[in-house]
Write a protein that holds these residues in place. Structure first.
Motif, PDB file in Angstrom:
ATOM      1  N   ILE A  66     -34.707  -9.424  22.093  1.00 46.77           N
ATOM      2  CA  ILE A  66     -35.765 -10.043  21.299  1.00 46.77           C
ATOM      3  C   ILE A  66     -36.512 -11.004  22.210  1.00 46.77           C
ATOM      4  O   ILE A  66     -35.937 -11.965  22.724  1.00 46.77           O
ATOM      5  N   THR A  67     -37.792 -10.732  22.420  1.00 44.92           N
ATOM      6  CA  THR A  67     -38.644 -11.620  23.203  1.00 44.92           C
ATOM      7  C   THR A  67     -39.581 -12.357  22.258  1.00 44.92           C
ATOM      8  O   THR A  67     -40.369 -11.729  21.541  1.00 44.92           O
ATOM      9  N   GLU A  70     -31.739 -12.090   9.783  1.00 39.05           N
ATOM     10  CA  GLU A  70     -30.397 -11.505   9.756  1.00 39.05           C
ATOM     11  C   GLU A  70     -30.458  -9.980   9.708  1.00 39.05           C
ATOM     12  O   GLU A  70     -29.701  -9.291  10.407  1.00 39.05           O
ATOM     13  N   ILE A  71     -31.354  -9.446   8.881  1.00 36.96           N
ATOM     14  CA  ILE A  71     -31.517  -7.996   8.794  1.00 36.96           C
ATOM     15  C   ILE A  71     -32.001  -7.440  10.130  1.00 36.96           C
ATOM     16  O   ILE A  71     -31.517  -6.401  10.612  1.00 36.96           O
ATOM     17  N   LEU A  72     -32.929  -8.126  10.743  1.00 37.48           N
ATOM     18  CA  LEU A  72     -33.466  -7.685  12.028  1.00 37.48           C
ATOM     19  C   LEU A  72     -32.364  -7.633  13.091  1.00 37.48           C
ATOM     20  O   LEU A  72     -32.236  -6.643  13.827  1.00 37.48           O
ATOM     21  N   GLN A  73     -31.562  -8.683  13.170  1.00 35.96           N
ATOM     22  CA  GLN A  73     -30.492  -8.719  14.165  1.00 35.96           C
ATOM     23  C   GLN A  73     -29.400  -7.697  13.854  1.00 35.96           C
ATOM     24  O   GLN A  73     -28.846  -7.085  14.764  1.00 35.96           O
ATOM     25  N   GLU A  74     -29.125  -7.507  12.576  1.00 40.48           N
ATOM     26  CA  GLU A  74     -28.132  -6.500  12.183  1.00 40.48           C
ATOM     27  C   GLU A  74     -28.585  -5.104  12.610  1.00 40.48           C
ATOM     28  O   GLU A  74     -27.804  -4.310  13.130  1.00 40.48           O
ATOM     29  N   THR A  99     -41.282 -21.776  15.721  1.00 36.62           N
ATOM     30  CA  THR A  99     -40.345 -21.667  16.838  1.00 36.62           C
ATOM     31  C   THR A  99     -38.882 -21.757  16.408  1.00 36.62           C
ATOM     32  O   THR A  99     -38.000 -21.282  17.121  1.00 36.62           O
ATOM     33  N   SER A 100     -38.612 -22.335  15.238  1.00 37.70           N
ATOM     34  CA  SER A 100     -37.222 -22.427  14.780  1.00 37.70           C
ATOM     35  C   SER A 100     -36.619 -21.043  14.554  1.00 37.70           C
ATOM     36  O   SER A 100     -35.407 -20.853  14.728  1.00 37.70           O
ATOM     37  N   ASP A 101     -37.445 -20.059  14.172  1.00 37.28           N
ATOM     38  CA  ASP A 101     -36.947 -18.685  14.038  1.00 37.28           C
ATOM     39  C   ASP A 101     -36.436 -18.173  15.373  1.00 37.28           C
ATOM     40  O   ASP A 101     -35.404 -17.501  15.458  1.00 37.28           O
ATOM     41  N   LEU A 102     -37.160 -18.489  16.441  1.00 36.25           N
ATOM     42  CA  LEU A 102     -36.794 -17.998  17.767  1.00 36.25           C
ATOM     43  C   LEU A 102     -35.650 -18.794  18.363  1.00 36.25           C
ATOM     44  O   LEU A 102     -34.900 -18.273  19.190  1.00 36.25           O
ATOM     45  N   ASP A 103     -35.495 -20.067  17.965  1.00 35.72           N
ATOM     46  CA  ASP A 103     -34.325 -20.839  18.393  1.00 35.72           C
ATOM     47  C   ASP A 103     -33.051 -20.101  18.008  1.00 35.72           C
ATOM     48  O   ASP A 103     -32.053 -20.117  18.735  1.00 35.72           O
ATOM     49  N   LYS A 104     -33.095 -19.427  16.857  1.00 33.17           N
ATOM     50  CA  LYS A 104     -31.910 -18.722  16.355  1.00 33.17           C
ATOM     51  C   LYS A 104     -31.777 -17.322  16.931  1.00 33.17           C
ATOM     52  O   LYS A 104     -30.659 -16.857  17.190  1.00 33.17           O
ATOM     53  N   ALA A 105     -32.902 -16.636  17.121  1.00 36.77           N
ATOM     54  CA  ALA A 105     -32.826 -15.187  17.340  1.00 36.77           C
ATOM     55  C   ALA A 105     -33.221 -14.701  18.724  1.00 36.77           C
ATOM     56  O   ALA A 105     -32.742 -13.645  19.156  1.00 36.77           O
ATOM     57  N   ALA A 106     -34.069 -15.412  19.434  1.00 42.42           N
ATOM     58  CA  ALA A 106     -34.670 -14.850  20.652  1.00 42.42           C
ATOM     59  C   ALA A 106     -33.725 -14.851  21.848  1.00 42.42           C
ATOM     60  O   ALA A 106     -32.864 -15.728  21.988  1.00 42.42           O
ATOM     61  N   ASP A 107     -33.905 -13.862  22.707  1.00 45.12           N
ATOM     62  CA  ASP A 107     -33.205 -13.807  23.993  1.00 45.12           C
ATOM     63  C   ASP A 107     -34.105 -14.316  25.114  1.00 45.12           C
ATOM     64  O   ASP A 107     -33.645 -14.990  26.036  1.00 45.12           O
ATOM     65  N   TYR A 108     -35.386 -13.966  25.039  1.00 46.39           N
ATOM     66  CA  TYR A 108     -36.376 -14.384  26.031  1.00 46.39           C
ATOM     67  C   TYR A 108     -37.543 -15.045  25.317  1.00 46.39           C
ATOM     68  O   TYR A 108     -37.811 -14.752  24.143  1.00 46.39           O
TER      69      TYR A 108
END
Length: 287
Positions: free
Chosen positions: A30-31, A169-173, A189-198
């Motif tokens: 996830i970028t 959660e659905i996206l990561q699953e 940006t809080s969404d990306l704090d949790k989910a992003a790799d790059y």
């Protein structure tokens, strides 16, 4: 192989110029694509999606150059944005019936799984859905044809935190079960704090930062101290700073260097992506 490869991309509008010399989105991650409004996020996505014609440069998706006639590439992309383009007067089941015909890899089991998970009623008319339900349905459609690349443009804008969390959660699953790359443009940006790799940060049409999220967080720090500590020399180790009656606050992109300059006379605080976005783009008294 990279999922997206951009080289010498240029697009000119009156009062704005997009100029990306080189940018690769790594496959399987996830970028996050962040930047203030007007920075060029949506323009970049529209060029990737071939919704705008570029002035110069090349864009490749999964190794193939973007082309309006390349149906193979289009079938491998899932898209979720602020607006879907679906017929607002149509029932969800009719929208699904129309769109599934365009994808050879359409998977009815995945579709039914996520419709059930989100508790969506297929007999509802799209325009009567809440904002959260619309984005949920958009995501269901995007995931149901086994895309290799999912492009998102502000997908959780104006959604409450509970819906945003469920969305992520659905996206990561789904990513755990499929070999999927996600290119996620957002100002939340809080969404990306949790989910992003790059993380890629775009500002005034140029990408000014691109790195692993954890590496970015690790090498940046908020520095707080007395105003008297700000001198011509000490300012050079700060990306930008703000002054107030009590002192100053700034961002450094090299904690070790900042410590050599300020030592124990200041406070060093951990950053988040919002801090990085704010200090690189809005700056402070030294902008």
């Amino acid at each position: 192989m990279n999922a997206i490869e951009i080289s010498n991309l240029k697009k000119n509008f009156e009062g704005f110029k997009l100029d990306i010399s080189k940018f690769n989105v790594k496959k399987g991650y996830i970028t996050g694509f962040i930047g203030p409004n007007g920075a060029g996020k949506t323009t970049t996505i529209k060029l990737i999606m071939n919704m705008l014609f570029k002035d110069e440069g090349t864009i490749k998706i999964l190794g193939e150059e973007v082309d309006s006639d390349n149906i193979n590439i289009k079938e491998k992309i899932g898209y979720v944005g602020e607006t879907s383009g679906y017929l607002a007067e149509s029932k969800l089941k009719h929208i699904k019936r129309m769109f599934c015909r365009f994808y050879k890899e359409w998977d009815e089991n995945i579709y039914k799984k996520y419709i059930k998970k989100f508790l969506l009623d297929e007999n509802k008319i799209y325009k009567e859905l809440s904002s959260g339900e619309k984005r949920q349905f958009d995501l269901v459609i995007a995931l149901s044809h086994h895309p290799k690349l999912i492009i998102m443009d502000e997908p959780t804008a104006n959604l409450d935190p509970l819906v945003r969390n469920e969305f992520l959660e659905i996206l990561q699953e789904h990513m755990e079960n499929e070999n999927v790359t996600v290119f996620y443009s957002t100002h939340i940006t809080s969404d990306l704090d949790k989910a992003a790799d790059y993380i890629a940060l775009i500002f005034k049409g140029k990408i000014i930062l691109y790195d692993e999220k954890d590496a970015l967080i690790e090498k940046h720090s908020i520095v707080r101290g007395k105003r008297s500590l700000l001198t011509k020399e000490t300012k050079t180790c700060l990306v930008s700073y703000k002054e107030n009656l009590c002192g100053f606050e700034g961002l450094t992109n090299n904690k070790e260097e900042a410590y050599q300059v300020f030592g124990e006379e200041v406070i060093y605080d951990k950053v988040n992506l919002e801090d990085i976005l704010m200090y690189y783009t809005r700056g402070g008294d030294n902008e």
